[in-house]
Every structure is written in structure tokens, then in C-alpha cells.
Scaffold this motif. Structure first.
Motif, mmCIF file in Angstrom:
data_model
loop_
_atom_site.group_PDB
_atom_site.id
_atom_site.type_symbol
_atom_site.label_atom_id
_atom_site.label_comp_id
_atom_site.label_asym_id
_atom_site.label_seq_id
_atom_site.Cartn_x
_atom_site.Cartn_y
_atom_site.Cartn_z
ATOM 1 N N GLY A 1 6.085 -4.044 -4.541
ATOM 2 C CA GLY A 1 7.542 -4.031 -4.482
ATOM 3 C C GLY A 1 8.132 -4.836 -3.339
ATOM 4 O O GLY A 1 9.334 -4.756 -3.096
ATOM 5 N N LEU A 2 7.296 -5.598 -2.641
ATOM 6 C CA LEU A 2 7.786 -6.451 -1.568
ATOM 7 C C LEU A 2 7.558 -7.911 -1.927
ATOM 8 O O LEU A 2 6.577 -8.245 -2.583
ATOM 9 C CB LEU A 2 7.065 -6.138 -0.258
ATOM 10 N N ALA A 3 8.450 -8.768 -1.490
ATOM 11 C CA ALA A 3 8.319 -10.215 -1.715
ATOM 12 C C ALA A 3 7.533 -10.788 -0.538
ATOM 13 O O ALA A 3 8.093 -11.396 0.381
ATOM 14 C CB ALA A 3 9.687 -10.857 -1.850
ATOM 15 N N LEU A 4 6.221 -10.596 -0.560
ATOM 16 C CA LEU A 4 5.375 -10.993 0.570
ATOM 17 C C LEU A 4 5.347 -12.494 0.790
ATOM 18 O O LEU A 4 5.028 -12.951 1.888
ATOM 19 C CB LEU A 4 3.957 -10.452 0.380
ATOM 20 N N GLU B 1 2.824 2.642 -6.901
ATOM 21 C CA GLU B 1 1.875 2.677 -5.793
ATOM 22 C C GLU B 1 0.499 2.485 -6.374
ATOM 23 O O GLU B 1 0.178 3.029 -7.407
ATOM 24 C CB GLU B 1 1.979 4.048 -5.094
ATOM 25 N N GLY B 2 -0.298 1.715 -5.708
ATOM 26 C CA GLY B 2 -1.660 1.603 -6.223
ATOM 27 C C GLY B 2 -2.323 0.378 -5.869
ATOM 28 O O GLY B 2 -2.355 -0.476 -5.240
ATOM 29 N N ARG C 1 -2.536 -7.164 -0.255
ATOM 30 C CA ARG C 1 -1.481 -6.280 0.242
ATOM 31 C C ARG C 1 -1.703 -5.921 1.709
ATOM 32 O O ARG C 1 -1.266 -4.869 2.160
ATOM 33 C CB ARG C 1 -1.416 -5.025 -0.614
ATOM 34 N N THR C 2 -2.369 -6.788 2.441
ATOM 35 C CA THR C 2 -2.616 -6.537 3.858
ATOM 36 C C THR C 2 -1.881 -7.573 4.697
ATOM 37 O O THR C 2 -2.099 -8.766 4.566
ATOM 38 C CB THR C 2 -4.129 -6.595 4.169
ATOM 39 N N PRO D 1 7.110 1.134 0.225
ATOM 40 C CA PRO D 1 6.040 0.163 0.032
ATOM 41 C C PRO D 1 5.095 0.045 1.216
ATOM 42 O O PRO D 1 4.067 -0.579 1.123
ATOM 43 C CB PRO D 1 6.768 -1.146 -0.220
ATOM 44 N N PHE D 2 5.438 0.636 2.342
ATOM 45 C CA PHE D 2 4.510 0.697 3.452
ATOM 46 C C PHE D 2 3.762 2.007 3.283
ATOM 47 O O PHE D 2 4.331 3.074 3.443
ATOM 48 C CB PHE D 2 5.236 0.633 4.795
#
Length: 159
Positions: free
Chosen positions: A103-106, A158-159, A66-67, A4-5
Motif C-alpha cells: 500500500g505504499l508507493a516505494l 497485509e502479507g 518490502r524492506t 503499512p509499517f
């Protein structure tokens, strides 16, 4: 599993060592202003970043879309009674951005700062974690059903 990175550190280093002035930015960039380590441990990622001499009250970690942005400030020593002989340690505001995939729990990131090191724990989102799926299987003529358990690949896009 897709990391995810995104791809490489190229995407992450867009604002490495940005400081208040251009001259300071060059010095910070050359000195590796905010070096980091990143690894996955089970169902979370751990990012550690060296921020020596930074006032903990100036550390700002934020997420937008996503930043992931990390900012911190190291104040210069200002003492009118001092004659500087060497001054190589950069000061100013440092910023680093990392573009992360899905896919990350930000919303569940936790952060701590100890001994000049910032640590972020970034959980993998529940829907992106590996899980087991039971598959029902009916045996031939006996009509008895048996359960087969299969490991499912984590779903990340991804996207």
C-alpha cells in the motif's frame, strides 16, 4: 486501515545501530544510534531520523521488496596531536531496516537531510488511498435515477 509499517518497531529494529565492529555496535545501540519519528499526514507517511554528525555523502536509502534500509556513517575524529579525555560519541556505520507492508508507493520515496535530520516522504499508493464510489439508485415507480455517493474504505492487504 492497516498500517503499512508492519506491527511494531520490533520488525524495524533488526539492524539498529549496527556498526563496523561489535564493540561499536553495542555503544551505538545503547545510545539510540538512529532514533526516528514516523507519522501519517494525508496521503503520505513522513519518517524523520536523527543522524547528527553524519557526512551527507554517506547516507544511503534503498528499498528491496518490502524492506527499507537506511545506512549512514559518522567518521571518528583522527588527529594525532590530540589526547582524548572522554570519547563517548560513537562512530562507524549505522544501519536500520524497516519492513513495510503493502500500500505504499516505494518507487516514489523522496529524501532530504538538513541539520542532522534525515527526512523521508513515503506516499501511499494510489490503489490504497481512500476514494469515493458513486452508487446508482433507481427510485421506485417514477423511474428517475438518483446518484448516491459512498465513501469506500481504503484497500490494503497485509502479507
Amino acid at each position: 486501515m492497516i498500517d503499512p509499517f508492519t506491527t511494531t518497531f520490533d520488525a524495524m529494529d533488526r539492524l539498529v545501530g549496527q556498526l563496523a565492529s561489535g564493540a561499536r555496535a553495542t555503544a551505538a545501540s545503547a545510545s539510540g544510534g538512529m532514533p526516528l519519528d514516523l507519522f501519517r499526514a494525508g496521503d503520505h507517511y513522513v519518517l524523520t531520523m536523527d543522524l547528527p554528525g553524519v557526512d551527507p555523502g554517506t547516507i544511503d536509502v534503498s528499498v528491496e521488496d518490502r524492506t527499507l534500509t537506511i545506512r549512514a556513517e559518522r567518521s571518528p575524529r583522527t588527529d594525532p596531536d590530540v589526547q582524548w579525555l572522554a570519547r563517548e560519541r560513537p562512530s562507524g556505520t549505522y544501519a536500520r531496516q524497516l519492513t513495510v507492508g503493502r500500500g505504499l508507493a516505494l518507487d516514489q520515496i523522496s529524501a532530504s537531510y538538513e541539520d542532522g535530520v534525515l527526512s523521508l516522504t513515503i506516499p501511499v499508493a494510489e490503489e490504497a488511498r481512500p476514494r469515493r464510489i458513486e452508487v446508482a439508485h433507481r427510485a421506485g415507480s417514477s423511474g428517475a435515477a438518483t446518484q448516491i455517493t459512498a465513501e469506500a474504505e481504503p484497500r490494503t492487504t497485509e502479507g
